[in-house]
Design an enzyme around this catalytic site. Structure first.
Site, PDB file in Angstrom:
ATOM      1  N   TRP A 103      46.715  44.302  61.051  1.00 49.20           N
ATOM      2  CA  TRP A 103      47.331  43.127  60.435  1.00 49.20           C
ATOM      3  C   TRP A 103      46.303  42.293  59.679  1.00 49.20           C
ATOM      4  O   TRP A 103      46.601  41.747  58.612  1.00 49.20           O
ATOM      5  CB  TRP A 103      48.090  42.307  61.473  1.00 49.20           C
ATOM      6  CG  TRP A 103      49.302  43.047  61.934  1.00 49.20           C
ATOM      7  CD1 TRP A 103      49.496  43.669  63.128  1.00 49.20           C
ATOM      8  CD2 TRP A 103      50.475  43.329  61.139  1.00 49.20           C
ATOM      9  NE1 TRP A 103      50.724  44.297  63.144  1.00 49.20           N
ATOM     10  CE2 TRP A 103      51.338  44.107  61.950  1.00 49.20           C
ATOM     11  CE3 TRP A 103      50.873  42.994  59.850  1.00 49.20           C
ATOM     12  CZ2 TRP A 103      52.590  44.560  61.494  1.00 49.20           C
ATOM     13  CZ3 TRP A 103      52.107  43.435  59.388  1.00 49.20           C
ATOM     14  CH2 TRP A 103      52.947  44.201  60.205  1.00 49.20           C
ATOM     15  N   ASP A 173      46.847  33.719  61.940  1.00 51.68           N
ATOM     16  CA  ASP A 173      48.112  34.421  62.112  1.00 51.68           C
ATOM     17  C   ASP A 173      48.314  34.585  63.611  1.00 51.68           C
ATOM     18  O   ASP A 173      47.617  35.356  64.273  1.00 51.68           O
ATOM     19  CB  ASP A 173      48.028  35.788  61.424  1.00 51.68           C
ATOM     20  CG  ASP A 173      49.267  36.647  61.643  1.00 51.68           C
ATOM     21  OD1 ASP A 173      50.191  36.197  62.348  1.00 51.68           O
ATOM     22  OD2 ASP A 173      49.294  37.772  61.112  1.00 51.68           O
ATOM     23  N   LYS A 197      58.694  37.864  67.723  1.00 55.89           N
ATOM     24  CA  LYS A 197      57.973  38.361  68.888  1.00 55.89           C
ATOM     25  C   LYS A 197      58.035  37.362  70.045  1.00 55.89           C
ATOM     26  O   LYS A 197      58.438  37.704  71.143  1.00 55.89           O
ATOM     27  CB  LYS A 197      56.529  38.678  68.509  1.00 55.89           C
ATOM     28  CG  LYS A 197      56.426  39.710  67.370  1.00 55.89           C
ATOM     29  CD  LYS A 197      55.005  39.908  66.909  1.00 55.89           C
ATOM     30  CE  LYS A 197      54.919  40.715  65.636  1.00 55.89           C
ATOM     31  NZ  LYS A 197      55.467  42.068  65.737  1.00 55.89           N
TER      32      LYS A 197
END
Length: 362
Positions: A103, A173, A197
């Site tokens: 990511w 993030d 999530k």
């Protein structure tokens, strides 16, 4: 009610049963207005209350200080990979990034489309099995910001501490670990997270933005890609993902009712320790992917010595009511995502299944 699966999906992921039941009760008729929340105008007083209360609850639970805006945006965290350099990577400055896996890599590649990028620290040489030491971070001169990925969902590593960047804005993030533990938000200029999530269903992305960052936003950006647009309009410039924001609000209420973020951390450490113990006590039958000091509270990654055995584990686990234990297709192996809404009982059942599987296959 039918028996619910042991849901270890990485995202979209488990939601608290109590939240789903409350949403079910209100699905057709929201608080007696004769309509679903999905049918009402985003300009209505009912939706404004949903929007404002979700912002207020997040500020309360996460300890967000004055001087920050909470925004509800669309496009997932992946759109934030683009918006961050669009808004903050001015000519003559450098976007600094810590490279910790898949990511972080996506964020880095998007930033390169807009300006100069520097990798301030990386664990690529170690196959992303650890988080770089804070002492290894080399900030480029004239850094516009330092970006990090708090928790690598695919690799299973997580920052245990965050760097002090002084006057350089720190951006994180936190898509897969927001609200899993208390965080000093004042260290950050910006935190963002896709909801699917730990916060709710897919469709909304939360951005926590320090207000002084808005002065850096160029005036010539496309309207929808400017943080200033959304901050000025309280996330209501265009039609928001109303149902997703409503669900985030319900999840935040559930966190508050269950003791807040500190209680989430205690529960997370208790339940994930069951699975990590099953790995560590297996005499090498299971192998943790990440170095113990950098292991994630949210995504437990592990391997076996034989890929065929991993496939057998995945298949048998599904037959026993476990969902989502295959590793990401890019890395293989096995992964259990243990977000806030995954109950202790599911983690206990998985640890017991792992021990049984080992006994039958050793």
């Amino acid at each position: 009610m039918a028996k619910r699966a042991y849901n270890f999906n990485a995202g979209p992921a488990a939601l608290p049963l109590e939240v789903l039941q409350k949403a079910q009760e209100q699905f057709v008729d929201y608080k007696g207005i004769g309509m679903s929340i999905m049918e009402i105008s985003h300009r209505s007083s009912e939706y404004e209350q949903v929007n404002d209360s979700a912002q207020a609850l997040l500020k309360e639970l996460f300890g967000i200080p004055d001087g920050y805006k909470v925004l509800f945006l669309q496009g997932g965290a992946s759109t934030q990979f683009t918006m961050i350099p669009m808004n903050f990577l001015a000519a003559g400055t450098v976007g600094s990034y810590i490279h910790t896996g898949a990511w972080a890599e996506k964020a880095i590649q998007e930033a390169k489309l807009f300006g100069e990028v520097s990798v301030a620290a990386s664990s690529e040489a170690d196959n992303f099995k650890r988080i770089p030491a804070l002492s290894d971070i080399q900030l480029a001169p004239n850094s516009a910001y330092l970006h990090l990925t708090s928790n690598e969902t695919i690799g299973g590593s997580q920052f245990q501490q965050y760097p002090d960047t002084g006057n350089v804005p720190l951006i994180a993030d936190m898509s897969s670990d927001i609200l899993c533990r208390p965080v000093d938000v004042s260290k950050f200029a910006m935190i963002y997270a896709g909801a699917q999530k730990n916060l709710g269903p897919s469709g909304v992305t939360v951005v926590i933005l320090r207000e002084d960052m808005l002065s850096l936003v160029p005036k010539n950006l496309p309207t929808m890609f400017s943080y200033a647009t959304h901050a000025k309009n309280n996330s209501l410039y265009n039609t928001p993902p109303a149902y997703s924001v409503y669900m985030v609000g319900l999840v935040l209420e559930w966190i508050k009712e269950n003791g807040g973020v500190a209680a989430m951390e205690r529960a997370n450490r208790e339940k994930t320790s069951l699975i990590y113990k099953a790995i560590d006590d297996s005499n090498g039958f299971y192998r943790g992917v990440v170095e113990p000091g950098d292991r994630s509270l949210m995504n437990i990654t592990f391997r076996m010595n034989d890929e065929e055995l991993e496939k057998k584990f995945a298949k048998e686990s599904e037959q026993n009511g476990f969902v989502g234990l295959k590793g990401h297709r890019s890395v293989g192996g096995l992964r259990a995502s243990t977000y806030n809404a995954v109950p202790y009982e599911a983690c206990k059942a998985l640890a017991e299944f792992m021990a049984d599987f080992q006994a039958r296959n050793s």
